[in-house]
Scaffold this active site. Structure first.
Site, PDB file in Angstrom:
ATOM      1  N   HIS A  83      -3.471   6.737   2.298  1.00 53.76           N
ATOM      2  CA  HIS A  83      -3.899   5.131   1.831  1.00 53.76           C
ATOM      3  C   HIS A  83      -5.198   5.070   2.585  1.00 53.76           C
ATOM      4  O   HIS A  83      -5.469   5.346   3.738  1.00 53.76           O
ATOM      5  CB  HIS A  83      -2.950   4.137   2.253  1.00 53.76           C
ATOM      6  CG  HIS A  83      -3.552   2.712   2.212  1.00 53.76           C
ATOM      7  ND1 HIS A  83      -3.915   2.351   0.939  1.00 53.76           N
ATOM      8  CD2 HIS A  83      -3.379   1.820   2.981  1.00 53.76           C
ATOM      9  CE1 HIS A  83      -4.277   1.088   1.411  1.00 53.76           C
ATOM     10  NE2 HIS A  83      -4.111   0.756   2.311  1.00 53.76           N
TER      11      HIS A  83
ATOM     12  N   CYS B 151       0.835  -1.170   0.117  1.00 54.38           N
ATOM     13  CA  CYS B 151      -0.092  -0.051  -0.052  1.00 54.38           C
ATOM     14  C   CYS B 151       0.931   1.392  -0.085  1.00 54.38           C
ATOM     15  O   CYS B 151       0.271   2.349  -0.023  1.00 54.38           O
ATOM     16  CB  CYS B 151      -0.948  -0.018   1.246  1.00 54.38           C
ATOM     17  SG  CYS B 151      -1.763  -1.650   1.402  1.00 54.38           S
TER      18      CYS B 151
ATOM     19  N   ASN C 226     -10.336  -0.818   0.181  1.00 52.42           N
ATOM     20  CA  ASN C 226      -8.791  -0.740   0.294  1.00 52.42           C
ATOM     21  C   ASN C 226      -8.398  -1.238  -0.800  1.00 52.42           C
ATOM     22  O   ASN C 226      -8.524  -2.470  -1.332  1.00 52.42           O
ATOM     23  CB  ASN C 226      -8.340  -1.452   1.471  1.00 52.42           C
ATOM     24  CG  ASN C 226      -6.939  -1.433   1.480  1.00 52.42           C
ATOM     25  OD1 ASN C 226      -6.095  -0.858   0.561  1.00 52.42           O
ATOM     26  ND2 ASN C 226      -6.431  -1.703   2.736  1.00 52.42           N
TER      27      ASN C 226
HETATM   28  O1  LIG Z   1     -12.460  -4.676  14.344  1.00 52.06           O
HETATM   29  C1  LIG Z   1     -12.327  -3.673  13.738  1.00 52.06           C
HETATM   30  O2  LIG Z   1     -12.627  -2.485  13.764  1.00 52.06           O
HETATM   31  C2  LIG Z   1     -11.193  -3.733  12.507  1.00 52.06           C
HETATM   32  C3  LIG Z   1      -9.800  -3.755  13.006  1.00 52.06           C
HETATM   33  C4  LIG Z   1      -8.906  -3.936  11.700  1.00 52.06           C
HETATM   34  N1  LIG Z   1      -9.109  -3.132  10.480  1.00 52.06           N
HETATM   35  C5  LIG Z   1      -8.184  -3.121   9.696  1.00 52.06           C
HETATM   36  C6  LIG Z   1      -6.745  -3.023   9.963  1.00 52.06           C
HETATM   37  C7  LIG Z   1      -5.595  -2.722   9.227  1.00 52.06           C
HETATM   38  C8  LIG Z   1      -6.200  -2.317   8.119  1.00 52.06           C
HETATM   39  C9  LIG Z   1      -5.025  -2.035   7.165  1.00 52.06           C
HETATM   40  C10 LIG Z   1      -4.686  -2.944   6.198  1.00 52.06           C
HETATM   41  C11 LIG Z   1      -3.677  -2.534   5.177  1.00 52.06           C
HETATM   42  C12 LIG Z   1      -3.549  -3.278   4.007  1.00 52.06           C
HETATM   43  O3  LIG Z   1      -3.653  -2.799   2.781  1.00 52.06           O
HETATM   44  C13 LIG Z   1      -3.076  -1.354   5.254  1.00 52.06           C
HETATM   45  C14 LIG Z   1      -3.071  -0.528   6.261  1.00 52.06           C
HETATM   46  C15 LIG Z   1      -4.133  -0.791   7.302  1.00 52.06           C
HETATM   47 CL1  LIG Z   1      -4.419   0.351   8.600  1.00 52.06          CL
HETATM   48  C16 LIG Z   1      -7.489  -2.012   7.718  1.00 52.06           C
HETATM   49  N2  LIG Z   1      -8.532  -2.328   8.482  1.00 52.06           N
HETATM   50  C17 LIG Z   1     -10.739  -3.060  10.184  1.00 52.06           C
HETATM   51  C18 LIG Z   1     -11.450  -2.806  11.199  1.00 52.06           C
END
Ligand SMILES: O=C(O)C1CCN(c2ccc(-c3cc(CO)ccc3Cl)cn2)CC1
EC number: 2.3.1.180
Length: 324
Positions: free
Chosen positions: A249, A111, A279
């Site tokens: 991002h 990313c 994403n």
């Molecule tokens: O339980 C909750 O709230 C969940 C907790 C976990 N979450 C996440 C965690 C990490 C990412 C993420 C992914 C990438 C990969 O491109 C890069 C950067 C990030 Cl910060 C996106 N979402 C969703 C909600």
């Protein structure tokens, strides 16, 4: 010599998959997804591969600029979901658009890929070595997702976007940059292992689909990324308030909320479109950039100061403060 971004373009598959659509094929629901991520829809390929999306972007950049494809010196595609390793996705694009004089290669920084690729392209031009190039972020993440894992399947989308650069700048394209990597923490975001099955070895890796330690990545983003942005601002001698827009991002809208607070900058400056695309990894920043130009939020007239910040697999993260 100064590099300049003269065109931006984006392309996403037509097929829109809503949170409600997903709730019909896995145990999730719109309320959970939207409240935790800010995502409502994502575009998922029905057969187009990464080079097909990237080619549509390159064709728009060439058509809208009127540039002769034979005058393009290089094509860099940032992706972690290439059609294949050989030929690269960039080489496939090069063939499709007839950029016969361009050298072409893929760059892998998940990313952060678009920021890393833009930094590289800017040096190729500002060094005086080359005059014109295309940088594209492109992903078909739907082909690496584990669709039985609702914790990640709901987060990602497919798409591509990119920019045309040339050496017509009257000011530096990149005012300051800071790119970082921590391979020690790379195990928290994995995809696309290749087993070693030979007459001499037998090593197989469990699951080559995407696996993510969500909490660890979320905490990494909230903790390390603001520091990186602040350090880059210090290098630029610009105050956070002097930046017109922050294009980060598009991983999660709650992360943008936290970034704005940590940096003491109004949330409105943190543009977002993950509600529509999810994403899209390396494509997320350029899709946001291209859409912002198309929607008239800013133009490519050199009057706008923008922060571009990627963060993700590797772990990698990085900021480029640019004149648009
Ligand atoms: O339980 C909750 O709230 C969940 C907790 C976990 N979450 C996440 C965690 C990490 C990412 C993420 C992914 C990438 C990969 O491109 C890069 C950067 C990030 Cl910060 C996106 N979402 C969703 C909600």
């Amino acid at each position: 010599t100064f590099a300049k971004i003269t065109q931006a373009a984006h392309y996403v598959p037509e097929n829109v998959v809503s949170n409600d659509d997903l709730s019909k094929i896995m145990d999730t629901n719109d309320e959970w997804i939207y409240s935790r991520t800010g995502i409502k829809n994502r575009h998922i390929s029905t057969g187009e591969n990464t080079s097909d999306l990237a080619t549509k972007v390159a064709k728009q950049l060439i058509e809208n600029s009127g540039v002769d494809p034979e005058l393009i010196d290089f094509i860099i595609v940032a992706t972690v979901t290439p059609d294949s390793m050989m030929p690269s996705t960039a080489a496939r694009v090069q063939a499709q658009v007839g950029a016969t004089n361009a050298f072409a290669y893929d760059l892998t920084a998940a990313c952060s890929g678009f920021v890393f690729a833009l930094s590289t392209a800017e040096k190729l031009i500002s060094s005086g070595a080359y005059q014109r190039g295309i940088v594209i972020g492109a992903e078909v993440f739907s082909k690496v997702i584990d669709w039985s894992d609702r914790s990640t399947a709901v987060l990602f989308g497919d798409g591509a976007a990119g920019v045309l650069l040339d050496n017509s700048g009257s000011q530096p394209l990149i005012i300051a940059e800071k790119m970082q990597t921590d391979g020690k923490r790379g195990g928290s975001l994995l995809s696309s292992y290749a087993d070693i099955q030979t007459p001499f070895a037998s090593v197989s890796y469990e699951g080559s689909n995407l696996s993510m330690e969500g909490r660890a990545i979320f905490d990494f983003a909230v903790r390390d990324v603001p520091k990186n942005i602040q350090a880059t601002l210090e290098k630029s001698d610009l105050a956070a308030e002097e930046i017109d827009y922050y294009l980060l991002h598009q991983a999660n809208s709650r992360i943008l909320d936290k970034m704005a607070k940590k940096l003491g900058v109004t949330r409105d400056k943190f543009l977002q479109n993950m509600q529509e695309y999810g994403n899209t990894s390396a494509a997320s920043i350029p899709i946001l950039l291209s859409e912002s130009v198309k929607n008239g939020i800013f133009s490519l007239d050199g009057q706008t100061k923008v922060v571009l910040t990627g963060f993700g697999g590797g772990l990698t993260w990085g900021t480029a403060i640019i004149n648009l």
